[in-house]
Each structure stands twice: as structure tokens, then as C-alpha cells.
Design a protein around this motif. Structure first.
Motif, short mmCIF file in Angstrom:
data_model
loop_
_atom_site.label_atom_id
_atom_site.label_comp_id
_atom_site.label_asym_id
_atom_site.label_seq_id
_atom_site.Cartn_x
_atom_site.Cartn_y
_atom_site.Cartn_z
N PHE A 1 0.66 -0.93 -0.62
CA PHE A 1 -0.01 -0.16 0.26
C PHE A 1 1.19 0.89 -0.66
N ASN A 2 0.40 2.69 -0.70
CA ASN A 2 0.64 3.75 -0.30
C ASN A 2 0.64 3.92 0.90
N SER A 3 1.68 4.68 1.85
CA SER A 3 1.33 5.02 3.19
C SER A 3 0.63 5.80 3.60
N GLY A 4 -0.12 6.51 2.79
CA GLY A 4 -1.25 7.97 2.72
C GLY A 4 -2.20 7.09 2.42
N GLN A 5 -2.41 5.73 2.01
CA GLN A 5 -3.71 4.98 2.37
C GLN A 5 -4.24 3.82 3.15
N LEU A 6 -3.02 3.93 4.06
CA LEU A 6 -3.07 3.39 5.48
C LEU A 6 -3.39 3.75 6.70
N ARG A 7 -4.66 3.24 7.99
CA ARG A 7 -4.93 4.16 8.65
C ARG A 7 -4.35 2.56 9.49
N VAL A 8 -3.87 4.11 11.00
CA VAL A 8 -3.73 2.85 11.40
C VAL A 8 -3.70 3.30 13.10
N ASP A 9 -3.50 2.66 14.24
CA ASP A 9 -4.53 2.74 15.17
C ASP A 9 -3.14 2.35 16.47
N PHE A 10 -2.77 2.27 17.69
CA PHE A 10 -2.07 2.33 18.80
C PHE A 10 -3.35 1.94 20.35
N CYS B 1 -6.45 -6.98 8.01
CA CYS B 1 -6.33 -6.23 8.60
C CYS B 1 -5.14 -6.04 9.24
N PHE B 2 -4.10 -6.14 9.71
CA PHE B 2 -2.76 -6.07 10.05
C PHE B 2 -2.43 -5.85 11.86
N PHE B 3 -2.30 -6.73 12.12
CA PHE B 3 -2.19 -6.78 13.47
C PHE B 3 -0.54 -7.07 14.18
N GLN B 4 0.05 -6.16 15.14
CA GLN B 4 0.93 -6.73 15.80
C GLN B 4 1.79 -6.01 16.73
N SER B 5 2.22 -6.75 18.07
CA SER B 5 2.47 -6.39 19.24
C SER B 5 3.72 -6.21 18.62
N ILE B 6 3.94 -4.11 19.44
CA ILE B 6 5.32 -3.60 19.65
C ILE B 6 6.34 -3.95 20.36
N GLN B 7 7.22 -5.12 20.70
CA GLN B 7 8.30 -5.62 21.45
C GLN B 7 8.55 -4.37 22.49
N LEU C 1 -2.73 -2.25 11.34
CA LEU C 1 -3.07 -1.44 10.47
C LEU C 1 -4.40 -2.53 9.04
N SER C 2 -5.02 -0.98 8.43
CA SER C 2 -5.77 -1.33 7.71
C SER C 2 -5.88 0.11 6.63
N LYS C 3 -6.25 -0.53 5.09
CA LYS C 3 -6.68 0.68 4.48
C LYS C 3 -8.62 1.49 4.67
N SER C 4 -9.05 0.63 5.79
CA SER C 4 -10.23 1.30 6.53
C SER C 4 -10.56 1.83 7.80
N PRO C 5 -10.64 3.28 7.66
CA PRO C 5 -10.73 3.49 8.93
C PRO C 5 -11.63 2.76 9.49
N GLU C 6 -12.84 2.27 9.47
CA GLU C 6 -13.53 1.42 9.67
C GLU C 6 -12.98 0.14 10.16
N LEU C 7 -12.87 -0.45 9.64
CA LEU C 7 -11.96 -1.50 10.23
C LEU C 7 -11.39 -1.47 10.81
N VAL C 8 -10.33 -0.09 10.37
CA VAL C 8 -9.41 -0.04 11.88
C VAL C 8 -10.03 0.08 13.37
N GLN C 9 -11.13 0.46 13.47
CA GLN C 9 -12.12 1.13 14.55
C GLN C 9 -12.72 0.03 14.88
N LEU C 10 -13.47 -1.14 14.06
CA LEU C 10 -13.65 -2.58 14.71
C LEU C 10 -12.47 -2.88 15.31
N SER C 11 -11.39 -2.86 14.63
CA SER C 11 -10.13 -4.20 14.88
C SER C 11 -10.00 -4.06 16.17
#
Length: 108
Positions: free
Chosen positions: A2-11, A37-43, A51-61
Motif C-alpha cells: 500500500f501507499n502509506s497515505g492509504q493506510l490507517r493505523v491505531d495503537f 487488517c494487520f495486527f502487530q505487538s510491538i515488543q 493497520l488497514s486501508k479502511s478507517p472503519e475496519l481499523v476502528q472495529l478491529s
């Protein structure tokens, strides 16, 4: 890719009371259920990245992961049971259960 401008992220912060050995397994299960969606535990940070392309999916996930981290159990009738470790004096709640005996009987 993905182009980084397309990704939505939540921590999402991982509560210190959450069993660390369950994080990798739980994220693998969520990754299979929510493959957009992509899930990662940051050590060493106690943070999960979603991470996801969709803001709705990021919010739900993110909400689903937060429920998992706070050990929230859905009950019939739109009720939820949230298990937490800490002081009952810090909680805003309608009911607090703190039995004096392990079998939940009243003391006499």
C-alpha cells in the motif's frame, strides 16, 4: 503493498494485567478472522498496532482487540462482563463484587 497515505493505523496499549503469553496467540486468531487488517505487538512497548486501508475496519478491529485485552466477555441482552485487576476504589460501576469467602457466601 500500500501507499502509506492509504493506510490507517491505531495503537492500543496492552494492560499490565493481561497475560503476555496470550498476546501472540490472540493476535494470530484476530488476523485470521479479520484478514483485511494487520495486527502487530510491538515488543518492549506494551502496544499493539492495527493497520488497514479502511478507517472503519481499523476502528472495529481496534475495539475487538481492546475488548480482548481487557478480558471483556459478551453476555446475552447486550451485557458485558469485564475482568480487571486493580483496586475496586478506582472503578466507576453500578455493582462491585468482592466476596470475603471463595465460595461467594456472605460472612456471618
Amino acid at each position: 503493498v500500500f501507499n502509506s497515505g492509504q493506510l490507517r493505523v491505531d495503537f492500543i496499549p496492552i494492560p499490565t494485567s493481561f497475560p503476555q503469553d496470550l498476546i501472540s496467540h490472540s493476535l494470530a486468531v484476530y488476523g485470521k478472522q479479520h484478514n483485511e487488517c494487520f495486527f502487530q505487538s510491538i515488543q518492549n512497548t506494551n502496544i499493539i498496532k492495527v493497520l488497514s486501508k479502511s478507517p472503519e475496519l481499523v476502528q472495529l478491529s481496534s475495539q475487538l482487540v481492546e475488548n480482548m485485552l481487557h478480558l471483556t466477555i459478551s453476555l446475552p441482552g447486550d451485557r458485558k462482563l469485564k475482568l480487571k485487576r486493580g483496586s475496586i476504589f478506582d472503578e466507576k460501576a453500578d455493582i462491585l463484587v468482592s466476596p470475603a469467602r471463595p465460595n461467594l457466601t456472605h460472612s456471618q
